[in-house]
Write a protein that holds these residues in place. Structure first.
Motif, PDB file in Angstrom:
ATOM      1  N   CYS A  45      61.866 -36.637  40.139  1.00 26.04           N
ATOM      2  CA  CYS A  45      62.731 -36.991  41.199  1.00 26.04           C
ATOM      3  C   CYS A  45      63.329 -38.534  40.866  1.00 26.04           C
ATOM      4  O   CYS A  45      62.509 -39.242  40.496  1.00 26.04           O
ATOM      5  N   GLU A  46      64.527 -38.464  41.534  1.00 29.82           N
ATOM      6  CA  GLU A  46      65.232 -39.674  41.310  1.00 29.82           C
ATOM      7  C   GLU A  46      64.777 -40.771  42.249  1.00 29.82           C
ATOM      8  O   GLU A  46      64.136 -41.914  41.756  1.00 29.82           O
ATOM      9  N   ASP A  47      64.371 -40.902  43.335  1.00 24.19           N
ATOM     10  CA  ASP A  47      63.937 -41.522  44.560  1.00 24.19           C
ATOM     11  C   ASP A  47      62.703 -40.805  45.400  1.00 24.19           C
ATOM     12  O   ASP A  47      62.806 -40.076  45.934  1.00 24.19           O
ATOM     13  N   THR A  48      61.482 -41.278  44.967  1.00 25.20           N
ATOM     14  CA  THR A  48      60.307 -40.681  45.616  1.00 25.20           C
ATOM     15  C   THR A  48      60.599 -40.798  47.243  1.00 25.20           C
ATOM     16  O   THR A  48      60.246 -39.833  47.946  1.00 25.20           O
ATOM     17  N   ARG A  49      61.190 -41.822  47.786  1.00 21.63           N
ATOM     18  CA  ARG A  49      61.590 -41.846  49.150  1.00 21.63           C
ATOM     19  C   ARG A  49      62.269 -40.953  49.833  1.00 21.63           C
ATOM     20  O   ARG A  49      62.114 -40.138  50.862  1.00 21.63           O
ATOM     21  N   VAL A  50      63.597 -40.779  48.901  1.00 23.62           N
ATOM     22  CA  VAL A  50      64.475 -39.595  49.454  1.00 23.62           C
ATOM     23  C   VAL A  50      63.839 -38.228  49.228  1.00 23.62           C
ATOM     24  O   VAL A  50      64.094 -37.309  50.355  1.00 23.62           O
ATOM     25  N   SER A  51      63.200 -37.803  48.279  1.00 25.20           N
ATOM     26  CA  SER A  51      62.617 -36.518  48.015  1.00 25.20           C
ATOM     27  C   SER A  51      61.650 -36.368  48.940  1.00 25.20           C
ATOM     28  O   SER A  51      61.262 -35.178  49.333  1.00 25.20           O
ATOM     29  N   ARG A  52      60.770 -37.147  49.263  1.00 23.11           N
ATOM     30  CA  ARG A  52      59.743 -36.984  50.136  1.00 23.11           C
ATOM     31  C   ARG A  52      60.071 -36.663  51.455  1.00 23.11           C
ATOM     32  O   ARG A  52      59.332 -35.607  52.357  1.00 23.11           O
ATOM     33  N   ILE A  53      61.379 -36.660  52.008  1.00 18.69           N
ATOM     34  CA  ILE A  53      61.810 -36.323  53.449  1.00 18.69           C
ATOM     35  C   ILE A  53      61.948 -34.814  53.236  1.00 18.69           C
ATOM     36  O   ILE A  53      61.527 -34.038  53.989  1.00 18.69           O
ATOM     37  N   LEU A  54      62.426 -34.301  51.986  1.00 21.83           N
ATOM     38  CA  LEU A  54      62.853 -32.898  51.859  1.00 21.83           C
ATOM     39  C   LEU A  54      61.471 -32.297  51.768  1.00 21.83           C
ATOM     40  O   LEU A  54      61.103 -31.176  52.189  1.00 21.83           O
ATOM     41  N   LEU A  55      60.554 -32.761  50.738  1.00 23.52           N
ATOM     42  CA  LEU A  55      59.119 -32.037  50.527  1.00 23.52           C
ATOM     43  C   LEU A  55      58.379 -31.954  51.654  1.00 23.52           C
ATOM     44  O   LEU A  55      57.392 -30.922  51.955  1.00 23.52           O
ATOM     45  N   ASP A  56      58.371 -33.038  52.474  1.00 28.10           N
ATOM     46  CA  ASP A  56      57.555 -32.925  53.801  1.00 28.10           C
ATOM     47  C   ASP A  56      58.095 -31.871  54.872  1.00 28.10           C
ATOM     48  O   ASP A  56      57.048 -31.284  55.344  1.00 28.10           O
ATOM     49  N   ARG A  57      59.293 -31.669  54.713  1.00 23.95           N
ATOM     50  CA  ARG A  57      59.973 -30.592  55.809  1.00 23.95           C
ATOM     51  C   ARG A  57      59.387 -29.307  55.514  1.00 23.95           C
ATOM     52  O   ARG A  57      59.286 -28.612  56.280  1.00 23.95           O
ATOM     53  N   TYR A  58      59.179 -29.099  54.207  1.00 20.86           N
ATOM     54  CA  TYR A  58      58.739 -27.782  53.850  1.00 20.86           C
ATOM     55  C   TYR A  58      57.174 -27.842  53.067  1.00 20.86           C
ATOM     56  O   TYR A  58      56.970 -26.635  52.564  1.00 20.86           O
TER      57      TYR A  58
END
Length: 287
Positions: A45-58
């Motif tokens: 992923c580009e930015d782990t902080r940005v991607s973590r929001i999506l991944l935690d959601r699901y």
């Protein structure tokens, strides 16, 4: 459209998966994308902080590897080794489809060279979304992000403005005012739409005539997807018959009907049908 059953898809193969993620609203993710990300050993992923929001959601627990434009070349050998070892790896960007104006092309090309399976998981696209609501021609040219330097920008607009098709590009809201003079210079007579915050709560579509553009006074935020309409044809102005056109008409006058000749001449030129008809009659009378 043929829809394959799940057992016939490539979803169970080892290799690299290019997974499209939401461009704004986190609900805009496919079931297949969620399944693919959950089964991946690693997610690039580009930015782990940005991607973590999506991944935690699901509730996606796969391990993240930071992979952006500044380190993707450095990561390459490590990722290829993992793929060769049989790991399932997904590549995502902060938003949208990876490798389209985002990191990914370097890894994709290396996978091709190493005969590693690559599977796209389609999803949201800012480009397709913006074109779909523009009302402009669906035939379009996509320019990606505009260049930083002014001369490079001038060169791009000079080149693209010569095409008749709709034009789509990305630009930072911080730089949009800098390109307005060049837009007016190169795309006069066309319409334009600025799309911001697509699918988010502050989603906005700003429609203008290019000739009426003015500097934005209010502070826009984020990246803008900009769509410029196809070149407009002035129906009040038509080309005249050239010597070449007249020669073609003379060669066809005894072989085709005037209607057929008119269709042929008008196919690639904006010439008055009445002018063609009158010239055909003139040629017939001279025979």
């Amino acid at each position: 459209m043929i829809i394959k059953s799940q057992s016939l898809t490539k979803d169970n193969e080892k290799g690299l998966y290019l997974v499209s993620t939401p461009i704004g609203n986190l609900k805009d993710i496919t079931l297949r994308a969620i399944e693919t990300l959950k089964k991946s050993t690693y997610i690039l992923c580009e930015d782990t902080r940005v991607s973590r929001i999506l991944l935690d959601r699901y509730e996606i627990k796969s391990r993240l590897i930071s992979n952006h434009k500044f380190n993707e070349s450095k990561n390459l050998n490590k990722i290829i080794d993992l793929l060769k070892a049989g790991e399932i790896i997904s590549l995502i960007s902060d938003a949208g489809t990876p490798s389209i104006s985002d990191p990914g092309a370097i890894l994709v090309n290396e996978c091709v060279r190493n005969n590693i399976s690559i599977t796209p998981i389609p999803g949201p696209s800012a480009v397709a979304t913006a074109v779909s609501i523009s009302g402009f021609s669906e035939k379009f040219i996509f320019c990606g992000f505009l260049p930083e330097k002014k001369q490079a920008l001038v060169n791009v607009f000079n080149k693209v403005s010569k095409f008749d098709e709709t034009c789509v590009f990305f630009v930072s809201s911080k730089k949009v005012n800098k390109i307005i003079p060049e837009l007016k210079k190169n795309f006069s007579g066309r319409k334009i739409i600025f799309c911001r915050e697509i699918s988010k709560i502050y989603e906005e579509f700003i429609r203008k005539n290019v000739d009426d553009l003015e500097i934005f006074n209010k502070g826009l935020k984020g990246e803008l997807t900009v769509v410029i309409s196809e070149k407009q044809i002035d129906k009040n102005r038509s080309q005249e018959l050239s010597e070449s056109d007249m020669s073609i008409i003379k060669s066809m006058i005894n072989k085709l009907t005037i209607k057929e000749i008119t269709e042929i001449i008008c196919h690639n030129k904006d010439i008055s049908k009445k002018e063609i008809y009158n010239y055909c009659l003139k040629v017939k009378n001279e025979i």
